[in-house]
Scaffold this motif. Structure first.
Motif, mmCIF file in Angstrom:
data_model
loop_
_atom_site.group_PDB
_atom_site.id
_atom_site.type_symbol
_atom_site.label_atom_id
_atom_site.label_comp_id
_atom_site.label_asym_id
_atom_site.label_seq_id
_atom_site.Cartn_x
_atom_site.Cartn_y
_atom_site.Cartn_z
ATOM 1 N N LYS A 283 -2.389 31.164 -17.574
ATOM 2 C CA LYS A 283 -2.051 32.391 -17.435
ATOM 3 C C LYS A 283 -3.021 33.252 -16.805
ATOM 4 O O LYS A 283 -3.223 33.941 -15.665
ATOM 5 N N ALA A 284 -4.585 32.968 -17.275
ATOM 6 C CA ALA A 284 -5.658 33.329 -16.484
ATOM 7 C C ALA A 284 -6.068 32.899 -15.216
ATOM 8 O O ALA A 284 -6.438 33.637 -14.306
ATOM 9 N N ALA A 285 -5.382 31.386 -15.019
ATOM 10 C CA ALA A 285 -5.660 30.799 -13.707
ATOM 11 C C ALA A 285 -4.674 31.676 -12.704
ATOM 12 O O ALA A 285 -5.151 31.929 -11.566
ATOM 13 N N LEU A 286 -3.422 31.936 -13.092
ATOM 14 C CA LEU A 286 -2.442 32.642 -12.288
ATOM 15 C C LEU A 286 -3.277 34.267 -11.801
ATOM 16 O O LEU A 286 -2.883 34.366 -10.703
ATOM 17 N N ILE A 287 -3.853 34.679 -12.830
ATOM 18 C CA ILE A 287 -4.203 36.018 -12.694
ATOM 19 C C ILE A 287 -5.211 36.008 -11.733
ATOM 20 O O ILE A 287 -5.509 36.653 -10.570
ATOM 21 N N ASP A 288 -5.931 34.794 -11.576
ATOM 22 C CA ASP A 288 -7.174 34.635 -10.861
ATOM 23 C C ASP A 288 -6.833 34.358 -9.261
ATOM 24 O O ASP A 288 -7.463 34.623 -8.269
ATOM 25 N N VAL B 113 -2.545 30.344 -22.630
ATOM 26 C CA VAL B 113 -3.557 31.427 -22.014
ATOM 27 C C VAL B 113 -4.487 30.960 -20.917
ATOM 28 O O VAL B 113 -4.767 31.692 -20.079
ATOM 29 N N MET B 114 -5.073 29.586 -20.821
ATOM 30 C CA MET B 114 -5.605 29.335 -19.518
ATOM 31 C C MET B 114 -4.883 29.302 -18.308
ATOM 32 O O MET B 114 -5.111 29.575 -17.163
#
Length: 199
Positions: A147-152, A144-145
């Motif tokens: 994925k969140a980093a990629l989105i950011d 999850v982290m």
């Protein structure tokens, strides 16, 4: 003495704010006049009803009026007795509800006490299952982290692209403005100089 565009704009803004204030005052005055008109209408209606009651009272004999008053008094006493009975029923309902809630709290606290984990028995179980579940949870959190980093990162790249596009557009507009200043008439140059000085 020449009036600049900025002065005209500030004067227009000042006039618009004054108009808004006067509009608000006018709305308040209209609301007050409506309220006063309603009060006057209510007073007129009350006066008419009092006059009608006086006419009816003058037409009926006093004995009939006294009988009607006594009848209304009996009706009021009945309503008061009904209110007392309803109040007593409400108190009974509240005491019953409090008793039920205390029993419910006692029952739930007993259930919670019974359902507590026996840690001594829990220590005898295999620790490998616990470690495995914790590792799975950690892997899920790491995914999850990521994925969140990629989105950011995608968001930051998009914002950087927009900023660079705006910079290029701004440079183009500045160049066009410079060209129009060089090849434009003297009047437009004077106006731009005045607006730049005022701003």
């Amino acid at each position: 003495m020449s009036i600049t565009i900025q002065q005209i704009i500030t004067d227009a803004k000042r006039l618009a704010s004054r108009l808004k204030e006067r509009d608000v005052v006018a709305d308040v005055l209209l609301n007050e006049t409506h309220a006063i008109n309603k009060k006057i209408d209510a007073m007129k209606q009350f006066q008419e009803e009092v006059e009608q009651l006086n006419e009816v009272a003058n037409q009926k004999p006093h004995s009939q009026l006294i009988a009607n008053i006594q009848k209304e008094n009996r009706h009021l006493r009945e309503i008061q007795q009904e209110n007392r009975e309803l109040r007593a029923a409400l108190e009974d309902y509240q005491t019953t509800l409090e008793h039920i809630m205390s029993k419910y709290r006692q029952h739930t606290s007993e259930q919670i006490y019974r359902s507590k984990i026996n840690f001594k028995a829990f220590q005898d179980k295999k620790y490998s299952e616990i470690i495995q579940t914790q590792a799975e949870k950690i892997q899920e959190m790491a995914a999850v982290m990521d994925k969140a980093a990629l989105i950011d990162e995608d968001k930051i790249l998009r914002e950087q692209e927009i900023v660079s596009m705006l910079k290029v557009e701004n440079q183009g507009l500045r160049q066009m403005l410079e060209i129009s200043r060089k090849h434009g008439s003297l009047k437009t140059e004077d106006k731009t100089v005045q607006t730049e000085s005022t701003s």
